[in-house]
Structures are given as structure tokens and as C-alpha cells.
Write an enzyme that holds these catalytic residues in place. Structure first.
Site, PDB file in Angstrom:
ATOM      1  N   CYS A  94      40.122  22.648  48.020  1.00 32.99           N
ATOM      2  CA  CYS A  94      41.318  23.394  47.111  1.00 32.99           C
ATOM      3  C   CYS A  94      40.722  24.514  46.696  1.00 32.99           C
ATOM      4  O   CYS A  94      39.469  25.569  45.871  1.00 32.99           O
ATOM      5  CB  CYS A  94      42.428  22.926  46.588  1.00 32.99           C
ATOM      6  SG  CYS A  94      42.132  22.468  45.155  1.00 32.99           S
ATOM      7  N   CYS A 168      42.782  27.243  50.217  1.00 40.09           N
ATOM      8  CA  CYS A 168      41.686  27.254  49.970  1.00 40.09           C
ATOM      9  C   CYS A 168      41.790  28.764  51.504  1.00 40.09           C
ATOM     10  O   CYS A 168      40.911  29.430  51.616  1.00 40.09           O
ATOM     11  CB  CYS A 168      40.340  26.799  50.016  1.00 40.09           C
ATOM     12  SG  CYS A 168      40.578  25.576  51.589  1.00 40.09           S
ATOM     13  N   CYS A 172      36.954  29.206  53.714  1.00 36.41           N
ATOM     14  CA  CYS A 172      36.270  27.954  53.894  1.00 36.41           C
ATOM     15  C   CYS A 172      35.295  27.754  55.098  1.00 36.41           C
ATOM     16  O   CYS A 172      35.884  28.289  56.120  1.00 36.41           O
ATOM     17  CB  CYS A 172      37.151  26.506  54.102  1.00 36.41           C
ATOM     18  SG  CYS A 172      35.627  25.309  54.884  1.00 36.41           S
TER      19      CYS A 172
END
Length: 219
Positions: A94, A168, A172
Site C-alpha cells: 500500500c 500504490c 509498483c
């Protein structure tokens, strides 16, 4: 160990130098035959640097660096095929690694025990796990007080079989062969205990569903 390693830097206290020297020795013994000394030193060094800008408690920095370096070394061993235990690896990500991903990690670890591996991380790690998240999980008999916000690294993401993202976004990294799944969940930063309970229960539902999909026996 050479004098170029992190614990000889002049800007570290004597206690930090000693703690990091001891951590390096422990990691070298633990990963003997799996990771070389240079890799261990580099991971410990970079892990320390990552936490140095986040932690408000300098005395804890060597401990956090050792714990994160250990996780990264385990991940690297999996990526390089040097550690094969057959356990699925799930990574929860997150933004701050202080609420949603820590709750998910707590549920997954609680429900799967040693039958799977779970890690967590954040794109912008906070300084502590949300106290309301800790209290909410404690109500369900799950202790996450030992967890701490941490970033993710490429080897940790690459070692995961499943990556669960929660807010996020594009931060990522994406690696071929890894399963990615996005859970749309509000960030509980600043929420009180009453507000976070429904989120805790929703994450439990999703984690149980994920465990079923992975065919992992749940407690």
C-alpha cells in the site's frame, strides 16, 4: 568484513557501529552458502540507509536494518533458486505500509501459519503502524505490534507469487510471471478504532478468499 562497510562510517554512533557489526555476523552465519559477504553487507547497508530517513528512534535503526536485510536476502535466495520450500509467497503493498497492508499481512499470517510466506511494503513508508490498526487486530487476537513500515525492493517483488496492491498504483514494479491483484480500499490514515473495524473485517474477507484461491489450508 572490510572497513568499507556501513558500520565503519564516521557519522554512525559507536553503538550503531557495534550493532551493525553484530548484525552482519549473524546474517553471514544464517546465509552461509546462500549469499556472499559482499551481498550481505550491501543489503544491510542499503537497508540501514532506507530506514535512517524514516525512523525517529536512532537506536532501533540497526535492528530494523537487520530485519529488512534478512527479508531481502530470503527473497533474493528465492529469486535465484537457492531456496525452494514450495510455500507460496504473497506480498501486500500500500502507500504507507502502516494500515491496509499491515492488516492484510496480519490476517494472512494468522490464517496460514507456516504454510505460506507473507511480506508487506509501502511506496511511501510511514514512521509507525497505525495504532488504530494495531488495536483493531488485537480485538481479533492478532498481534501486529512487531511490524513496522518498510519500502519494497525489486528482489522482494520478484520473489512473490502474488502481489496485492492497495492504493500504490503505478509505483509498483511489474515482473513477468507474477500475479497482480488490486484491492480498492480506503487509506485508514487518521481513522479511529470505530472507523477502522469495517476495513479490518473487509480485509479479512478478501484474505480468506485469496487463501482459498491459493488452496492453502487455513487455521
Amino acid at each position: 568484513m572490510t572497513d568499507a562497510t556501513v558500520y565503519y562510517h564516521q557519522d554512525l554512533s559507536v553503538d550503531q557501529q557495534l550493532a551493525l557489526r553484530t548484525a552482519a555476523v549473524r546474517l553471514a552465519r544464517e546465509f552461509d552458502g546462500t549469499c556472499g559477504t559482499e551481498t550481505i553487507e550491501r543489503f544491510l547497508h542499503t537497508s540501514f540507509d532506507q530506514f535512517a530517513s524514516l525512523s525517529s528512534v536512532p537506536n532501533f535503526l540497526p535492528l530494523l536494518a537487520e530485519r529488512f536485510a534478512r527479508q531481502r536476502l530470503h527473497a533474493l535466495a528465492r529469486v535465484e533458486g537457492k531456496h525452494r520450500d514450495g510455500k507460496p509467497v504473497v506480498l501486500f503493498l500500500c502507500t504507507h505500509n502502516a494500515g491496509r497492508s499491515q492488516i492484510a499481512l496480519g490476517w494472512f499470517t494468522h490464517l496460514t501459519g507456516n504454510r505460506a510466506v507473507a511480506w508487506s511494503g509501502g511506496s511511501e513508508p510511514g514512521t509507525e503502524v497505525n495504532p488504530a490498526a494495531v488495536a483493531a487486530m488485537a480485538e481479533r487476537g492478532i498481534d501486529i505490534t512487531d511490524e513496522y513500515p518498510k519500502p519494497w525492493t525489486d528482489e522482494v517483488v520478484r520473489a512473490a507469487d502474488v502481489v496485492i496492491t492497495m492504493g500504490c498504483g503505478d509505483a509498483c514494479p511489474v515482473f513477468p510471471g507474477t500475479r497482480y491483484e488490486n484491492w480498492v480500499l480506503d487509506d485508514p490514515a487518521g481513522w479511529d478504532l470505530d472507523g477502522i473495524r469495517p476495513l479490518r473485517d473487509e480485509i479479512e474477507r478478501r484474505v480468506r478468499g485469496l487463501i482459498d484461491q491459493l488452496a492453502i489450508p487455513a487455521n
